[in-house]
Design a protein around this motif. Structure first.
Motif, PDB file in Angstrom:
ATOM      1  N   GLY A   1      11.429   8.174   3.015  1.00 26.45           N
ATOM      2  CA  GLY A   1      10.261   7.938   2.161  1.00 26.45           C
ATOM      3  C   GLY A   1      10.666   7.410   0.805  1.00 26.45           C
ATOM      4  O   GLY A   1      10.034   6.493   0.267  1.00 26.45           O
TER       5      GLY A   1
ATOM      6  N   ALA B   1       0.831  -1.201   0.000  1.00 26.30           N
ATOM      7  CA  ALA B   1       0.000   0.000   0.000  1.00 26.30           C
ATOM      8  C   ALA B   1       0.870   1.258   0.000  1.00 26.30           C
ATOM      9  O   ALA B   1       2.035   1.236   0.398  1.00 26.30           O
ATOM     10  CB  ALA B   1      -0.906  -0.016   1.216  1.00 26.30           C
ATOM     11  N   PHE B   2       0.316   2.361  -0.490  1.00 25.00           N
ATOM     12  CA  PHE B   2       0.898   3.687  -0.351  1.00 25.00           C
ATOM     13  C   PHE B   2       0.227   4.340   0.839  1.00 25.00           C
ATOM     14  O   PHE B   2      -1.012   4.478   0.858  1.00 25.00           O
ATOM     15  CB  PHE B   2       0.655   4.532  -1.613  1.00 25.00           C
ATOM     16  N   ASP B   3       1.071   4.776   1.816  1.00 25.33           N
ATOM     17  CA  ASP B   3       0.498   5.452   2.977  1.00 25.33           C
ATOM     18  C   ASP B   3       0.255   6.899   2.575  1.00 25.33           C
ATOM     19  O   ASP B   3       1.099   7.795   2.786  1.00 25.33           O
ATOM     20  CB  ASP B   3       1.450   5.366   4.164  1.00 25.33           C
ATOM     21  N   ARG B   4      -0.884   7.131   1.968  1.00 23.34           N
ATOM     22  CA  ARG B   4      -1.159   8.436   1.375  1.00 23.34           C
ATOM     23  C   ARG B   4      -1.157   9.555   2.411  1.00 23.34           C
ATOM     24  O   ARG B   4      -0.672  10.672   2.156  1.00 23.34           O
ATOM     25  CB  ARG B   4      -2.485   8.397   0.638  1.00 23.34           C
ATOM     26  N   LEU B   5      -1.684   9.283   3.564  1.00 32.47           N
ATOM     27  CA  LEU B   5      -1.711  10.329   4.597  1.00 32.47           C
ATOM     28  C   LEU B   5      -0.292  10.733   4.983  1.00 32.47           C
ATOM     29  O   LEU B   5       0.029  11.927   5.129  1.00 32.47           O
ATOM     30  CB  LEU B   5      -2.490   9.838   5.814  1.00 32.47           C
ATOM     31  N   ALA B   6       0.588   9.717   5.165  1.00 32.82           N
ATOM     32  CA  ALA B   6       1.974  10.020   5.552  1.00 32.82           C
ATOM     33  C   ALA B   6       2.710  10.733   4.430  1.00 32.82           C
ATOM     34  O   ALA B   6       3.502  11.669   4.663  1.00 32.82           O
ATOM     35  CB  ALA B   6       2.694   8.720   5.932  1.00 32.82           C
TER      36      ALA B   6
ATOM     37  N   GLU C   1      -5.352   1.970  -5.162  1.00 30.43           N
ATOM     38  CA  GLU C   1      -5.968   1.489  -3.917  1.00 30.43           C
ATOM     39  C   GLU C   1      -7.144   0.551  -4.211  1.00 30.43           C
ATOM     40  O   GLU C   1      -7.364  -0.439  -3.505  1.00 30.43           O
ATOM     41  CB  GLU C   1      -6.430   2.684  -3.078  1.00 30.43           C
TER      42      GLU C   1
ATOM     43  N   THR D   1      -5.676  -2.768  -4.955  1.00 29.11           N
ATOM     44  CA  THR D   1      -5.228  -3.468  -3.742  1.00 29.11           C
ATOM     45  C   THR D   1      -6.414  -4.035  -2.961  1.00 29.11           C
ATOM     46  O   THR D   1      -6.348  -5.149  -2.426  1.00 29.11           O
ATOM     47  CB  THR D   1      -4.424  -2.527  -2.837  1.00 29.11           C
TER      48      THR D   1
ATOM     49  N   SER E   1       9.345  -1.229  -1.105  1.00 32.91           N
ATOM     50  CA  SER E   1       8.011  -1.819  -1.240  1.00 32.91           C
ATOM     51  C   SER E   1       7.519  -1.866  -2.671  1.00 32.91           C
ATOM     52  O   SER E   1       6.759  -2.767  -3.045  1.00 32.91           O
ATOM     53  CB  SER E   1       7.003  -1.024  -0.395  1.00 32.91           C
TER      54      SER E   1
END
Length: 741
Positions: free
Chosen positions: A282, A189-194, A368, A371, A289
């Motif tokens: 990052g 996953a891409f941690d979009r918030l981070a 997303e 996924t 990943s």
């Protein structure tokens, strides 16, 4: 000429007694042949008969105007139909005798039973036709009954599929045990918030004006200026050692007066260094990943999952696995490039906020969604693993034969409840249900007939033997029973001579009915059958009994009993008609009859024919007495002029005859008084008690005395001493015991 309560006909041979009996038999049955076959050879006109009773009964033109079914006739025809033809007993005799014993009620019960039996035979034929209509290919190893009894299953198709899988797994148990289940499928996953937070991150303690001044100054230093200044800021503390002010590490001047130094301190603080480090992490994390090896690993995992699904779908329900890895790779690569580009831009200007465009966000949304789809597929595949484990466990211990049989039964169930076959099975089951109803009616009818037979046959046997005793016959009947066979029901019996059973039919040279019974014995047996059948007739009081020459071939010593039994009929029937060529016999009946209710006629010659005329019986009357009872009675009266040994020998037969008549259900023909007394003792004091204790003791005493004068119980019976007082006592006690009601 008028008949009376008892009417006697005397005639010599060939005068017409048999013809008159045939007329009575025809009137009862309606059989015209009985009359027409006796037409005189010289007659020119058809037989014409007129009998006047309550109404006239006229035989004319080969038929009766009315029938009189309550006529019962004993004649040669009765003997030929029910006992024997000449000396032979055939199947038809036993069948006729069976109906004779059953009587009208029993014949009706038997006819009802045979009707149900015939209907069951028709059911069986119909069932075979309907069973043959069901395709044998659908039955498998099942019978038609088992096939039609299969219950419908709403999910039979799914059950068949599961059974096929279980059978396939059992047949491939070793391969199944070695095959793995499903592993988890996942996209990183891409941690979009981070990511979005990192791209927007700045230094809150650095105001915008100071930042501009630092950046403006650094821009004058050329490439690497920021890094050079940042390293220099780290040397200020060491350059300032020993002074009370900060010293520039390059020019050793006091930095308190520098206009950008405060901005430098904030700009190159730990927060700034952490921001740059976060950006680097990052970028490194993205490489780990979402690097080039990750898509290849995912594609390999998908290929393995597809292979396992292709294997396990044969044994268990597995969800579809439709994953477009190329499309996912494109979506994945696009999202990775968007994030990497944004991070590199942030790295180039850490204090500048980097904002993702709407197109960038849409690309990340598409990834997303991909996924999420993979997670859903993976969860569905992982949910199959417990089922796979169960398949492995069951396959390891499965019985292939049993599973194959279960599968065959399920397929038969599916075939059984197909629309066409269901109609065929329903027709078969409807016929079976109809047959079952008929079988119930048959069983009920058979039960009613068996109950009737159970009562009537032993009673009939007892009655016959009682009459044979009365007629002083040297034989008895045994095992008078009803026998069922394919041609219907018949009567079976044995002739007992000296307690030895003689079959009614036998091989040449073997003792049997035809070579052990004389003509007189056979006629005596027929007469006993006739009287016994009358005893069993519940409508006897309505009957007119015709007896034609019962003394034919009978010994003289049986005449008295025949007279007595004929006399006893008078109070039990509507009317008695007796025909005979024996004047002494008819005279004996005449003398015993009530003078106000008797009539006598004779058939005499009239040219070439015969006519009826009045007979004066008194001119020819004679009397006879029962010798045994008369001998005992005479001895009691006078005790003189009597053979004492013969009197003593008569006591036991008198007791036996009484016991057979009084207790037919217990004292069967051929039984002995000793065992009978034992049975009485066993039942004493119970609801089925036969004799009281005092009567048992009395019978035992009488038997012990009587046994002294018979060779089977006393070898010295011929020389046994007789005391006249003792004999008198036992004679009186015997007659008293046998006169009890």
């Amino acid at each position: 000429m008028a008949f009376s309560k008892i009417t006697l006909f005397y005639a010599g041979n060939s005068r017409g007694k048999t013809t008159l009996a045939a007329i009575f038999r025809s009137l009862a049955s309606g059989d015209a042949k009985l009359i027409t076959e006796r037409r005189r050879l010289s007659a020119t006109q058809a037989p014409h008969v007129v009998l006047n009773a309550s109404i006239p009964y006229i035989f004319q033109n080969g038929q009766w105007s009315s029938l009189y079914p309550d006529l019962v006739v004993f004649d040669d025809a009765f003997v030929a139909e029910n006992v024997c033809s000449g000396v032979e007993i055939g199947a038809e005799h036993r069948q006729n005798l069976h109906e004779l014993i059953l009587g009208a009620q029993g014949v009706t019960l038997n006819a009802t039973l045979q009707g149900h039996v015939a209907k069951i035979e028709q059911h069986n034929k119909t069932l075979k036709t309907k069973a043959d209509a069901i395709p044998s290919t659908q039955l498998g190893s099942l019978t038609v009954d088992a096939f039609c009894a299969l219950k419908a299953k709403a999910d039979v198709a799914a059950l068949i599929q599961q059974a096929e899988r279980s059978l396939a797994a059992a047949r491939s148990a070793e391969t199944v045990s070695q095959q793995s289940g499903f592993s988890q499928l996942a996209l990183p996953a891409f941690d979009r918030l981070a990511i979005e937070a990192l791209l927007a991150r700045d230094l809150p303690t650095l105001d915008a004006a100071a930042a501009m001044r630092v950046q403006a100054h650094l821009s004058t230093l050329g490439g690497g200026g920021e890094s050079w200044v940042g390293q220099g800021m780290g040397l200020v503390p060491s350059a300032s050692e020993g002074t009370d002010y900060e010293v520039c590490p390059f020019c050793a001047q006091d930095l308190d007066g520098s206009s950008v130094m405060e901005a430098y301190r904030t700009y190159f603080s730990e927060s700034y260094a952490d921001l740059k480090a976060s950006i680097d992490r990052g970028i490194a994390g993205l490489a780990r990943s979402h690097g080039n090896d990750a898509p290849a690993a995912f594609e390999r995992a998908v290929r393995v999952a597809i292979q396992r699904r292709d294997f396990w779908k044969n044994f268990v329900e597995v969800p579809e696995l439709n994953i477009d890895t190329a499309a996912i790779a494109r979506t994945w690569n696009k999202a990775r490039e968007i994030v990497l580009t944004a991070l590199n831009a942030k790295k180039a200007a850490p204090l500048d906020a980097v904002t993702l465009t709407s197109a960038d966000l849409l690309a990340l949304d598409e990834y997303e969604s991909a996924t999420s789809g993979i997670v859903t597929i993976s969860d569905a595949l992982l949910a199959v693993n417990p089922k796979i484990a169960l398949v492995k466990e069951q396959a390891a211990s499965a019985n292939v034969t049993t599973l194959a049989a279960d599968l065959a039964k399920l397929k038969s169930t599916e075939a059984r409840h197909s629309s066409a076959t269901n109609l065929l099975c329903q027709a078969y089951m409807d016929e079976k249900a109809a047959k079952k109803i008929t079988e119930g009616l048959r069983d009920t009818a058979r039960g009613a007939l068996d109950v009737y037979r159970t009562a009537i046959f032993p009673a009939y046997e007892t009655a016959i033997n009682a009459y044979l005793v009365k007629f002083n016959a040297g034989f008895r009947l045994g095992s008078v029973t009803s026998v069922n066979n394919r041609s219907g029901s018949s009567c079976s019996y044995n002739v007992l001579i000296n307690n030895v059973a003689v079959a009614i039919t036998g091989n040449d040279g073997d003792p049997c009915f035809k070579n052990t019974l004389s003509a007189g014995d056979r006629n005596t047996l027929a007469l006993a059958f006739f009287f016994a059948s009358l005893d069993q007739d519940p409508q006897l009081s309505q009957k007119v009994v015709v007896i034609d020459d019962p003394m034919t071939s009978l010994d003289e010593h049986r005449s008295l009993t025949t007279v007595q039994e004929t006399g006893r009929l008078l109070n039990r029937v509507e009317q008695v008609v007796v025909l005979s060529h024996s004047k002494p016999f008819l005279c004996a009946i005449w003398q015993e009859a009530d003078k106000t209710s008797r009539a006598a006629l004779k058939i005499i010659r009239n040219g070439t024919g015969s006519v009826l005329d009045t007979w004066d019986v008194n001119q020819d009357s004679i009397t006879e007495h029962d010798k045994r009872h008369a001998a005992v009675s005479a001895y009691i009266r006078s005790q003189q002029g009597t053979n004492e040994r013969a009197v003593a020998a008569a006591l036991r037969p008198i007791l036996e005859c009484y016991t057979r008549v009084a207790y037919p259900a217990v004292f069967q023909p051929g039984s002995l008084l000793g065992p009978f007394i034992n049975t009485c003792n066993q039942r004493k004091g119970t609801p089925s008690e036969i004799l009281s204790e005092s009567n048992i003791i009395e019978l035992r005493d009488l038997l012990d005395y009587g046994n002294k004068f018979h060779h089977d119980t006393n070898a010295a019976w011929e020389t046994e001493q007789i005391n006249d007082q003792e004999l008198l006592n036992f004679c009186e006690r015997t007659l008293k015991f046998t006169s009890r009601s």
